[in-house]
Write a protein that holds these residues in place. Structure first.
Motif, PDB file in Angstrom:
ATOM      1  N   ARG A  94     -43.343 -32.825   1.820  1.00  0.00           N
ATOM      2  CA  ARG A  94     -41.967 -32.225   2.686  1.00  0.00           C
ATOM      3  C   ARG A  94     -41.529 -33.485   3.429  1.00  0.00           C
ATOM      4  N   GLU A  95     -42.258 -33.976   4.336  1.00  0.00           N
ATOM      5  CA  GLU A  95     -41.810 -35.180   5.233  1.00  0.00           C
ATOM      6  C   GLU A  95     -41.245 -36.134   4.275  1.00  0.00           C
ATOM      7  N   LYS A  96     -41.889 -36.614   3.337  1.00  0.00           N
ATOM      8  CA  LYS A  96     -41.292 -37.641   2.630  1.00  0.00           C
ATOM      9  C   LYS A  96     -40.003 -37.342   1.894  1.00  0.00           C
ATOM     10  N   LEU A  97     -39.794 -36.087   1.267  1.00  0.00           N
ATOM     11  CA  LEU A  97     -38.798 -35.856   0.711  1.00  0.00           C
ATOM     12  C   LEU A  97     -37.543 -35.523   1.810  1.00  0.00           C
ATOM     13  N   GLY A  98     -37.813 -35.175   3.001  1.00  0.00           N
ATOM     14  CA  GLY A  98     -36.780 -35.171   4.002  1.00  0.00           C
ATOM     15  C   GLY A  98     -36.143 -36.428   4.149  1.00  0.00           C
ATOM     16  N   ARG A  99     -37.198 -37.485   4.409  1.00  0.00           N
ATOM     17  CA  ARG A  99     -36.673 -38.829   4.780  1.00  0.00           C
ATOM     18  C   ARG A  99     -35.935 -39.430   3.647  1.00  0.00           C
ATOM     19  N   ASP A 100     -36.593 -39.030   2.407  1.00  0.00           N
ATOM     20  CA  ASP A 100     -35.954 -39.709   1.156  1.00  0.00           C
ATOM     21  C   ASP A 100     -34.288 -38.988   1.114  1.00  0.00           C
ATOM     22  N   GLN A 101     -34.284 -37.681   1.480  1.00  0.00           N
ATOM     23  CA  GLN A 101     -32.846 -37.181   1.366  1.00  0.00           C
ATOM     24  C   GLN A 101     -32.151 -37.914   2.623  1.00  0.00           C
ATOM     25  N   LEU A 102     -32.486 -38.173   3.739  1.00  0.00           N
ATOM     26  CA  LEU A 102     -31.848 -38.962   4.858  1.00  0.00           C
ATOM     27  C   LEU A 102     -31.382 -40.094   4.514  1.00  0.00           C
ATOM     28  N   GLU A 103     -32.344 -40.909   3.657  1.00  0.00           N
ATOM     29  CA  GLU A 103     -31.962 -42.062   3.165  1.00  0.00           C
ATOM     30  C   GLU A 103     -31.207 -42.106   2.190  1.00  0.00           C
ATOM     31  N   GLN A 104     -31.010 -41.059   1.450  1.00  0.00           N
ATOM     32  CA  GLN A 104     -30.118 -41.120   0.251  1.00  0.00           C
ATOM     33  C   GLN A 104     -28.827 -40.896   1.045  1.00  0.00           C
ATOM     34  N   GLY A 152     -51.963 -30.114   3.758  1.00  0.00           N
ATOM     35  CA  GLY A 152     -51.794 -31.537   4.309  1.00  0.00           C
ATOM     36  C   GLY A 152     -50.796 -32.301   3.418  1.00  0.00           C
ATOM     37  N   GLN A 153     -51.238 -32.277   2.113  1.00  0.00           N
ATOM     38  CA  GLN A 153     -50.355 -32.909   1.228  1.00  0.00           C
ATOM     39  C   GLN A 153     -49.136 -32.634   0.973  1.00  0.00           C
ATOM     40  N   ALA A 154     -48.761 -31.133   1.267  1.00  0.00           N
ATOM     41  CA  ALA A 154     -47.574 -30.556   0.841  1.00  0.00           C
ATOM     42  C   ALA A 154     -46.751 -30.974   2.238  1.00  0.00           C
ATOM     43  N   THR A 155     -47.379 -31.081   3.386  1.00  0.00           N
ATOM     44  CA  THR A 155     -46.676 -31.168   4.651  1.00  0.00           C
ATOM     45  C   THR A 155     -46.010 -32.936   4.418  1.00  0.00           C
ATOM     46  N   LEU A 156     -47.081 -33.690   4.031  1.00  0.00           N
ATOM     47  CA  LEU A 156     -46.531 -35.180   3.614  1.00  0.00           C
ATOM     48  C   LEU A 156     -45.602 -35.316   2.683  1.00  0.00           C
TER      49      LEU A 156
END
Lengths: 450, 225
Positions: free
Chosen positions: A304-314, A298-302
């Motif tokens: 991954r999601e956060k990293l994906g969003r961070d990348q999009l924001e960047q 679950g933590q890994a999924t979270l």
């Protein structure tokens, strides 16, 4: 007549020039506000998505916990049954009971039945179930065969604990439980009535084949067995079930029991019991490990999601960091060129105004007033357009995004408030040089037709 | 003397050599005088007028308007002095195209701080006097040439100047309008104002108290009417 009125009249006269200026500023402000809105929307949507994902993970873990708990309970129950099938974990015997004698001829020494009550009333923590019993190899005269007679009164509750589900039910008076071999040889079944040493018993249960002395054993109520054997108020052993005897706990159990019942000895019943207890512990660990794995997943999924969003924001931030300054610079150049063209276009009227006495500052003021109006109009339109675009693009993710959420935190409001100031500064600076050039025009040259 | 031009010269840089537009010209015009400057094209009439109007600094010589040398002032102070002291009327009218007649007449008021209501009243009176009341909200493009020149005349008079400089003011007007305009200038002179008129028009000369003939940038001969 005011300079302001002069500027407004000129704007109304040359609408296209004004319109182009406004479009240019609108583009710049829309770009700035749009980028800020989109970045803010990214942040809000990221928050939503992560929150949603967190909830999903928590629900998943909770469901898993529930499953693991249920599986653990099922396993525990199964283990209890298995352990019961295996026999007793420990035997509490009178101290004078010889081990050799026990193995050769069974239990021969006795101890008071009150011992079991004493143990039940103590604060013992290492055992869960207590079963007092008498055991003797006897002749079943009516059938002319030898059997092992066990009298048991069922479990004695341990009073300082909550009542546990009993592993063994008491054999009621007048009832008898028989082993597989006896049932087979005497062709008995549940409900049959038999006579044992001149007393009648009804068969209440038949154990399946166990391949042990249980197959040639009969169980009856303790009191009746004591009477038949002439052992009133005496027992041979106390059987303790579900001992917490994993690892090296047997020595602790011995110490605890011997402290309560000094005239006794404790022996481990079967080594399999220990293995089962260890297996049970292992099963629990396994379930906990599965749960831990679920949490990690679950933590890994979270993450991954956060990293994906961070990348999009960047990506958006990087894009805005390039686009916004470029558009602002482009807008400034456009305003400069428009103002320059406007100054050239107005050569004659500026010459006239200078001839009738207007000071150079007033001419500059005329241009800057126009620039201010362009800045204000462009800023208002740009704010609306930029916010609409940013909000719209942010909403493309499919997440319902209320515009109010964009202002809850962050600096979007400051950007929107600052945008008109920036727009006016942009147009003012871009118009400054053309205004200066206009103010420096020689009216004589204009009036001479030069 | 309201206007004194003493030994003024002005040259323009040409492709090969400089062209002398005004050469050592002197003239004096008293308060209330209506003076016409006549001469062929290119004789330096307009240059002389711009020099007298504090718009074009001479290469040499001195100009005094109402006792003040405008070229001794910095450009903005000179602009203010010009707004208060001198009114201009041009052949091309030089009205601001996007301003109404009223706003055009009021334009010089921007340079002279004063009571806005009084200034507006004065502008309306001038508009009425020049027969433009029904045209006060019209832009120059909607006016006839005569009306445009009258609007320019009203503008020249708004700040109650002491001197009016008129450069071929009748050049684009028909006889009727030209006569009317010359009449207004004569009235201004009769009222105590000073007029320096640059013209080809012989009829204009008829209104002048004194005529100065300019040839090749120099005063040829004084003609007294």
């Amino acid at each position: 007549m005011t300079v302001w009125r002069l500027a407004v009249r000129e704007i109304l006269h040359r609408k296209l020039s004004f319109l182009m200026g406004v479009i240019s500023v609108t583009t710049a402000v829309a770009c700035l506000v749009g980028a800020q809105t989109l970045l803010r929307a990214d942040r809000v949507i990221t928050g939503h998505l992560l929150e949603q994902k967190q909830t999903e993970v928590e629900q998943s873990i909770a469901a898993k916990e529930s499953v693991v708990k249920q599986a653990g309970a099922d396993l525990e129950d199964a283990m209890r049954k298995h352990m019961l099938g295996l026999g007793f974990n420990i035997l509490i015997l009178p101290k004078e009971q010889s081990r050799s004698e026990l193995l050769l001829n069974g239990m021969t020494a006795t101890m008071p039945e009150s011992y079991v009550d004493k143990l039940g009333q103590s604060n013992i923590v290492t055992v869960n179930h207590l079963l007092p019993s008498v055991t003797r190899r006897v002749l079943w005269p009516e059938q002319n065969r030898e059997v092992i007679l066990i009298g048991t009164r069922g479990e004695v509750p341990i009073q300082h604990r909550a009542l546990k589900k009993p592993l063994l039910e008491e054999v009621a008076e007048g009832k008898m439980v028989i082993g597989h071999e006896i049932q087979k040889e005497l062709e008995l079944k549940v409900g049959d009535t038999v006579t044992f040493q001149k007393q009648e018993f009804t068969i209440s249960a038949v154990h399946p084949e166990r391949g042990s002395t249980d197959d040639v054993t009969i169980w009856m109520n303790l009191r009746q067995a004591q009477e038949l054997l002439g052992m009133q108020n005496l027992i041979n052993a106390i059987l303790a079930l579900e001992c917490d005897c994993a690892g090296d706990r047997i020595s602790a159990i011995r110490a605890e029991i011997e402290a309560i019942l000094p005239g006794t000895q404790v022996i481990e019943k079967y080594s399999q019991a220990l293995a089962r207890a260890e297996a049970r512990s292992k099963a629990k660990e396994s379930a906990e490990s599965a749960l831990e794995q679920e949490k990690k997943s679950g933590q890994a999924t979270l993450l991954r999601e956060k990293l994906g969003r961070d990348q999009l924001e960047q990506q958006h931030t990087g894009f805005a960091a390039v686009l916004v300054p470029l558009v602002l610079a482009g807008s400034a150049v456009t305003i400069f060129l428009l103002a320059l063209a406007n100054a050239r276009q107005r050569t004659e009227e500026i010459g006239i105004l200078r001839a009738v006495g207007l000071k150079s500052q007033q001419i500059i003021l005329v241009f800057l007033s126009k620039a201010t109006l362009i800045g204000c109009a462009g800023a208002l339109l740009g704010i609306g357009l930029g916010f609409w675009i940013g909000w719209g693009l942010g909403g493309l993710s499919g997440t319902g995004l209320a515009w109010q959420q964009l202002f809850a935190t962050g600096n979007l409001l400051q950007t929107i408030v600052a945008a008109p100031v920036l727009a006016i500064a942009l147009t003012g600076i871009a118009s400054w040089v053309p205004a200066l050039l206009a103010a420096q025009q020689d009216p004589a040259v204009v009036l001479q037709g030069g | 003397m309201l206007l004194q031009v003493n030994n003024v010269s002005k040259s323009y840089a040409g492709a090969q050599s400089s062209i002398c537009a005004v050469n050592n010209v002197s003239l004096q015009i008293s308060k209330g005088e209506f003076v016409a400057v006549q001469g062929p094209s290119g004789c330096g009439k307009s240059t002389l007028l711009l020099i007298a109007g504090a718009l074009l600094k001479p290469d040499s010589g001195v100009v005094l308007v109402d006792g003040q040398d405008p070229y001794a002032l910095n450009p903005d102070t000179r602009a203010g002095f010009r707004a208060r002291t001198i009114g201009f009327v041009f052949q091309q009218f030089h009205l601001v195209p996007y301003l109404s007649v009223l706003d055009n007449v009021l334009a010089p008021a921007l340079a002279v701080p004063g009571n806005a209501a009084e200034t507006r009243d004065r502008a309306l009176q001038l508009i009425e006097r020049f027969g433009l009341s029904d045209r006060s909200q019209h832009v120059p493009a909607k006016l006839s040439t005569g009306e445009r020149q009258r609007a320019a005349m009203a503008r020249a008079l708004l700040n109650q100047p002491k001197l009016i400089l008129a450069d071929e003011p009748t050049g684009n007007l028909d006889h009727q309008n030209a006569d009317a305009l010359l009449g207004y200038l004569a009235e201004f002179a009769i009222g105590g104002g000073t007029v320096l008129l640059v013209t080809h028009d012989d009829r204009a000369v008829a209104h002048a108290k004194r005529v100065i003939h300019l040839q090749h940038g120099e005063v040829a001969e004084p003609i007294v009417s």
